[in-house]
Design a protein around this motif. Sequence first.
Motif, PDB file in Angstrom:
ATOM      1  N   THR A   2     105.810   8.402 -11.362  1.00 17.53           N
ATOM      2  CA  THR A   2     105.957   8.678 -12.788  1.00 17.53           C
ATOM      3  C   THR A   2     106.138   7.404 -13.613  1.00 17.53           C
ATOM      4  O   THR A   2     105.853   7.391 -14.802  1.00 17.53           O
ATOM      5  CB  THR A   2     107.159   9.606 -13.049  1.00 17.53           C
ATOM      6  OG1 THR A   2     108.276   9.074 -12.364  1.00 17.53           O
ATOM      7  CG2 THR A   2     106.880  11.004 -12.599  1.00 17.53           C
ATOM      8  N   ASP A   5     103.047   6.624 -15.211  1.00 17.60           N
ATOM      9  CA  ASP A   5     102.393   7.758 -15.863  1.00 17.60           C
ATOM     10  C   ASP A   5     102.072   7.391 -17.319  1.00 17.60           C
ATOM     11  O   ASP A   5     102.981   7.026 -18.077  1.00 17.60           O
ATOM     12  CB  ASP A   5     103.331   8.975 -15.817  1.00 17.60           C
ATOM     13  CG  ASP A   5     102.628  10.251 -16.222  1.00 17.60           C
ATOM     14  OD1 ASP A   5     101.733  10.183 -17.092  1.00 17.60           O
ATOM     15  OD2 ASP A   5     102.971  11.316 -15.675  1.00 17.60           O
ATOM     16  N   LEU A   7     101.692   9.127 -19.759  1.00 19.31           N
ATOM     17  CA  LEU A   7     102.471   9.941 -20.689  1.00 19.31           C
ATOM     18  C   LEU A   7     103.863   9.372 -20.926  1.00 19.31           C
ATOM     19  O   LEU A   7     104.516   9.700 -21.915  1.00 19.31           O
ATOM     20  CB  LEU A   7     102.624  11.371 -20.142  1.00 19.31           C
ATOM     21  CG  LEU A   7     101.413  12.280 -20.258  1.00 19.31           C
ATOM     22  CD1 LEU A   7     101.694  13.605 -19.565  1.00 19.31           C
ATOM     23  CD2 LEU A   7     101.070  12.513 -21.736  1.00 19.31           C
ATOM     24  N   ARG A 308      97.823  14.032 -20.300  1.00 17.50           N
ATOM     25  CA  ARG A 308      97.748  12.703 -19.679  1.00 17.50           C
ATOM     26  C   ARG A 308      96.365  12.090 -19.859  1.00 17.50           C
ATOM     27  O   ARG A 308      96.222  10.918 -20.193  1.00 17.50           O
ATOM     28  CB  ARG A 308      98.087  12.824 -18.187  1.00 17.50           C
ATOM     29  CG  ARG A 308      98.122  11.486 -17.450  1.00 17.50           C
ATOM     30  CD  ARG A 308      98.542  11.663 -16.006  1.00 17.50           C
ATOM     31  NE  ARG A 308      99.899  12.147 -15.887  1.00 17.50           N
ATOM     32  CZ  ARG A 308     100.265  13.337 -15.392  1.00 17.50           C
ATOM     33  NH1 ARG A 308      99.334  14.193 -14.997  1.00 17.50           N
ATOM     34  NH2 ARG A 308     101.518  13.696 -15.316  1.00 17.50           N
TER      35      ARG A 308
END
Length: 680
Positions: A2, A5, A7, A308
Motif C-alpha cells: 500500500t 499505492d 491512491l 486507482r
Amino acid sequence: MTVHDPLLQPLRLKGLTLKNRVMSTAHAPAYVKDALPQERYQLYHEEKAKGGLALTMFGGSSTVAPESPSAFGQIDISDDRIVPVLQGFAERIHRHGCALMVQITHMGRRTRWDVADWLAPVAPSRVREFQHRSFPKELEKEELRRIVQAYAAGARRAKEGGLDGVELLSGGHLPDQFWSPATNQRTDEYGGSTRNRVRFSLEVLEAMREAVGPDFVVGIRMSGDDLWDESVSPEESLEIATIHAESGLLDYVNVIGSNVNTDIGLSRLIPTMGQRTAPFLQRARAIKQAIRIPVFHATRITDLETARHAIAEGWVDMVAMTRAHLADPYIVAKLERGEADRIRPCVGAGYCIDRIYVGGDALCVHNPATGREATIPHVIRPSEGPKRRVVVVGGGPAGLEAARVAALRGHHVTLFEATDRLGGQVNIAARLDRRREIIGIALWLAREVELAGVDVRTDTYAGPDDVLALAPDVVVIATGGTPDAGFLREGEDLVLSTWDVLGGQAKPTGDILVYDATGQHQGLSAAEHLAKQGQRVTLVTPDRMPGHELGATNSSRFMKELHGHGVRFVADERLMAVRRDGNGVVALTRNMYTDATGEHRADHVVVEHGTVPADELYHELKPGSLNHGLTDLDALAAARPQPALARLGDGYALFRVGDAVASRNIHAAIYDSLRLCTVF
Ligand SMILES: Cc1cc2nc3c(=O)[nH]c(=O)nc-3n(C[C@H](O)[C@H](O)[C@H](O)COP(=O)(O)O)c2cc1C
C-alpha cells in the motif's frame, strides 16, 4: 504494497496537502438543523475523516441568497451565524488529518417559490424548470451585483470558518444556467457568445477570490458533458473549463456529467445501478488534458481498482467515491489495512439521493449507521458484558445483520436459513438484470457473517425444537414474509406473485396485468422483466402514479424502461377480485375516487401487495420466552439494551425483526437488527 499505492500518494493544492487521493464530493444529505451543519451533520463527516479519506466536502448546494432557498435540506451560508458552527466543524475534522471544504451555490431556477420567504426563483431567462416546478423571473442586470456579492460573502464565511477551501457549484445551478443556451436566451452582454455566457461565473469567481485572498483554495464544479442536445456541447464544456482554468482564479476543476433539468438527467448525474460505472471519467480526463490545474472527479466510481487506475494514469488528480462513503466510511482505512475486500459496497440503489427529494434525509439502503452516528456505531466493538448464545432464524438482510452484529459483539451465534442461499428477498430483487448489483448487499453480509464466525446452517427449516436444542439466551426471528394476495375478495389462487415472476418459477405470456399496490421496486421490476421478454403488460396501481414511493432517480430509470417497452399504465384503481374467464382471467377493480368498478381482461394477473409476516415460529416460541416476544420499542428506537436482556439466565428472550414484523424494506430490516443487537 500500500505504501506505493497511487491512491495513497499526497496531493498539494496551494498550501494544503491532501494526504491521499480519495475524497467525498459535496452533497446535501439533509442533516441540517436550523439550516446549519450541526452535530448530526458533523458526526457523519467525522466518521469518514476517521475512515481515512483526504478531503471531505460538505454542504452540497449551500445557498448564498434568500431567493435561492433550500429545496432539499441544504445549508444556509448567507448569514454570519454559520461562522462559529463552521469553526467547530473544521476543528473536528482536522483532528483526523482530513481536509474540509464547502460547496456554495445560488440555485437560480432550480428551487421552489413556496418555501422559506416565498421569493420568486430567478434565472437568466424565463425558462421553466421541471424538477422544482419553477417559472423563474428573468434576472435584471441590476440584480447581478447583489448575487455576485452574496457568493463572495459565502466564500468569506467559509474562510472565516476555518475551512480548507470553497467550491462554486455551476452544474445545473445559476452559473451553468448562464452557460447553457437552453436556459439563457438573453440578448445583453450575459447572453449569446460563449464569452458572454461565462461572464457571470467569472464575475462570481473574481468576487469570491477577492473575498478570500490568493492563498485560499477555490474550485468549481461543472459538467463536462450535459447529455442534453439543447444545452452546452461537450466541446463547448471543454472551452468553458479552459476559460475558467486559465482565469487564474481557480485551484481545481471538479468534473461531473449530465444535467439536472429532468429526473432522467439527474439519474445520469447520480447514476443508479444498471448504468455504466465511471461514465464521465473520460470527460474528466479530456478536461485534465486541456488545463493546467488539478481535476477532481466523482460519478459512480465504486471500486478501488477503477479509482486507482484513474489516478495512476493521471486522468484525474482526486477521485471521489461519494456514495461509496455513505455505504462505508472506512474505505481508505480498509485499503491501508489490507482489507479492501471487506469494504461494504455502494450498490447504486439510489436510496440516499431519492430520499432527499421526497423530504427525507439521505440514508444508505444497507448501512443504517450512516447519518445516525450519534447513536449507531459503524464499527461494532466486542461487548464487555456476558457472552450469550444467540440463535437467528432467517438468512435475509435482517437475519444476516443480526448474526453479523451479535457475532462481532462476541456472542456465539447460529443462523438457520431454510433455503440453500443466504440473502432472502435480495436474491429475488437481483433477478431483474438491470438491478442485479443489489446482490452486493447480500454478498457482503454473507461474507461478514462467515468472517465473524457465525455457525451458518443453510437448507435448514428450523422449528422450535431446533432452536431450543441450542439452549439460546436470545432468539431473533428474521423469517421475513411471503407474498400477500389475501386482500383479494376472490381469486387469490388465480394470481401470480412478483416473486413467482422474478424468481422464474412462473413464466407467464400474453396480456399481463401487473397490480402494484406498494409503489416500490417489486411491482415495477416484475413489469419491466415481463415487458422485456416481449409480453404485453398493463400496470395497474391504486396510487396516483406508478412507482409512487420511488424518488426521482429510481423512478425515472423504471419509467424509461417501461415506456420504452410499451407498458400501459392505469392509475387510481384498486384490485378487488380476479375471476377465471375462458382461458384467461378478468381483474375487477374499483376506482379510488369514484368507486366505479372496472374490468380488465388478461391472460395472467401478477400481484404485488407486500408480504405477510412468516411468523409461525415466532408464535410457537413466544409462550416460552422471557419477554413474551415483546420488543421494548422505546429501547429499540433509542438503540438501548432491551430490558428483557437483564433477566437472562433462566430462559430466552425472543425478538423479531425485518419483514417478520411487517412488510417494509431492506434498510428497515437491517436497522431493526443493528440497533437491537449492537447493545447487548
Ligand atoms: C444525497 C445526495 C445529495 C447530493 N447533493 C449534491 C449537491 O448538493 N451538490 C453537488 O454538487 N452534488 C450533489 N450530489 C452528487 C455527489 O456529489 C456526487 O457527484 C454523486 O453522488 C456521484 O458520485 P458517486 O457516484 O461517487 O456518489 C449529491 C449526491 C447525493 C447522493
